[in-house]
Motif scaffolding. Structure first.
Motif, short mmCIF file in Angstrom:
data_model
loop_
_atom_site.label_atom_id
_atom_site.label_comp_id
_atom_site.label_asym_id
_atom_site.label_seq_id
_atom_site.Cartn_x
_atom_site.Cartn_y
_atom_site.Cartn_z
N ALA A 1 1.57 12.03 -9.72
CA ALA A 1 0.81 13.28 -9.60
C ALA A 1 1.74 14.49 -9.66
CB ALA A 1 0.01 13.28 -8.31
N LEU A 2 2.87 14.41 -8.95
CA LEU A 2 3.82 15.52 -8.97
C LEU A 2 4.41 15.73 -10.36
CD1 LEU A 2 5.70 14.94 -5.59
CD2 LEU A 2 4.19 16.83 -6.17
N MET A 3 4.78 14.65 -11.03
CA MET A 3 5.36 14.77 -12.37
C MET A 3 4.33 15.29 -13.38
SD MET A 3 8.46 14.25 -12.43
CE MET A 3 9.59 13.82 -11.15
N GLU B 1 0.83 -1.21 0.00
CA GLU B 1 0.00 0.00 0.00
C GLU B 1 0.87 1.26 0.00
OE1 GLU B 1 -2.79 -0.02 3.22
OE2 GLU B 1 -3.51 -2.03 2.71
N TYR B 2 1.94 1.23 0.79
CA TYR B 2 2.83 2.39 0.86
C TYR B 2 3.45 2.68 -0.50
CZ TYR B 2 7.03 5.11 1.68
OH TYR B 2 8.00 6.06 1.59
N TYR B 3 3.97 1.64 -1.16
CA TYR B 3 4.60 1.87 -2.45
C TYR B 3 3.59 2.27 -3.52
CZ TYR B 3 9.15 0.53 -0.77
OH TYR B 3 10.35 0.50 -0.10
N ALA B 4 2.37 1.78 -3.44
CA ALA B 4 1.33 2.21 -4.38
C ALA B 4 1.04 3.70 -4.19
CB ALA B 4 0.07 1.39 -4.18
N LEU B 5 0.96 4.14 -2.93
CA LEU B 5 0.74 5.57 -2.68
C LEU B 5 1.95 6.40 -3.11
CD1 LEU B 5 -1.04 5.46 0.79
CD2 LEU B 5 -2.01 6.18 -1.39
N LYS B 6 3.15 5.88 -2.90
CA LYS B 6 4.37 6.60 -3.28
C LYS B 6 4.41 6.77 -4.81
CE LYS B 6 8.38 8.36 -2.22
NZ LYS B 6 8.47 9.62 -1.50
N VAL B 7 4.07 5.73 -5.54
CA VAL B 7 4.04 5.81 -7.01
C VAL B 7 2.99 6.82 -7.45
CG1 VAL B 7 3.46 4.53 -9.11
CG2 VAL B 7 5.01 3.53 -7.43
N PHE B 8 1.80 6.78 -6.82
CA PHE B 8 0.75 7.74 -7.16
C PHE B 8 1.21 9.16 -6.90
CE2 PHE B 8 -2.79 10.42 -5.79
CZ PHE B 8 -3.53 10.43 -6.96
N PHE C 1 4.79 18.70 -15.49
CA PHE C 1 4.80 18.78 -16.94
C PHE C 1 3.70 19.69 -17.48
CE2 PHE C 1 7.13 14.62 -16.75
CZ PHE C 1 8.33 15.14 -17.20
N ILE C 2 2.54 19.69 -16.85
CA ILE C 2 1.46 20.58 -17.28
C ILE C 2 1.87 22.04 -17.07
CG2 ILE C 2 -0.88 21.35 -16.71
CD1 ILE C 2 -1.56 18.36 -16.28
N LYS C 3 2.48 22.32 -15.91
CA LYS C 3 2.95 23.70 -15.66
C LYS C 3 4.03 24.09 -16.65
CE LYS C 3 3.24 22.88 -11.13
NZ LYS C 3 3.61 23.06 -9.72
N VAL C 4 4.93 23.18 -16.97
CA VAL C 4 6.00 23.47 -17.94
C VAL C 4 5.41 23.80 -19.30
CG1 VAL C 4 7.88 22.42 -19.26
CG2 VAL C 4 7.86 22.23 -16.78
N LEU D 1 14.86 17.12 -8.13
CA LEU D 1 14.12 15.88 -8.25
C LEU D 1 14.46 14.90 -7.14
CD1 LEU D 1 14.13 15.21 -12.10
CD2 LEU D 1 12.23 15.92 -10.68
N SER D 2 15.72 14.86 -6.72
CA SER D 2 16.10 13.93 -5.66
C SER D 2 15.49 14.38 -4.32
CB SER D 2 17.62 13.82 -5.53
OG SER D 2 18.19 15.04 -5.12
N GLN D 3 15.42 15.67 -4.07
CA GLN D 3 14.76 16.15 -2.86
C GLN D 3 13.28 15.76 -2.89
OE1 GLN D 3 15.42 20.36 -2.86
NE2 GLN D 3 17.43 20.20 -1.92
N ASN D 4 12.69 15.93 -4.05
CA ASN D 4 11.28 15.64 -4.21
C ASN D 4 11.00 14.14 -4.06
OD1 ASN D 4 8.61 16.05 -4.77
ND2 ASN D 4 8.88 16.14 -6.96
#
Length: 116
Positions: free
Chosen positions: A38-40, A27-34, A44-47, A109-112
């Motif tokens: 979402a952040l990426m 569950e944790y890794y599924a949320l981490k991937v989500f 990209f939309i903002k870029v 990106l690494s901080q994020n």
């Protein structure tokens, strides 16, 4: 038979805790991937939005700058040629500083990715 019941009970509890741990980790890794998707996606939309507006602004500035140089140099060809050279020089500076840009992007990106 009491000792076998205690061992069976302990084994069942350990197996249950292991299954719970695996389930929570999944569950944790599924949320981490989500979160990362979402952040990426947001990035990209903002870029795309900001990039499009900045490019439009640069186009208008370049055309008006080329027209101003054309008036100053009394030649349309020289005005547009000078503006083209200005863009080539700016591109050269950005190319020379590409490693600094790469380092900043990787750091951000690494901080994020690793700190959230």
């Amino acid at each position: 038979m009491g000792i076998l019941d205690v061992i069976d009970d302990s084994t069942s509890k350990a197996a249950k805790k292991g299954e719970d741990y695996i389930s929570k980790t999944k569950e944790y890794y599924a949320l981490k991937v989500f979160q990362q998707l979402a952040l990426m996606s947001s990035f990209f939309i903002k870029v795309v939005i900001f990039g499009s507006l900045i490019i439009l602004g640069i186009i208008f500035i370049a055309i008006s700058g080329a027209n101003a140089l054309s008036i100053l140099l009394e030649s349309s060809v020289l005005g547009y040629l000078a503006m083209g050279l200005i863009f080539l020089i700016l591109t050269g500076f950005i190319y020379l500083g590409r490693h600094v840009i790469d380092k900043r992007i990787i750091k951000k990106l690494s901080q994020n990715y690793f700190e959230k």
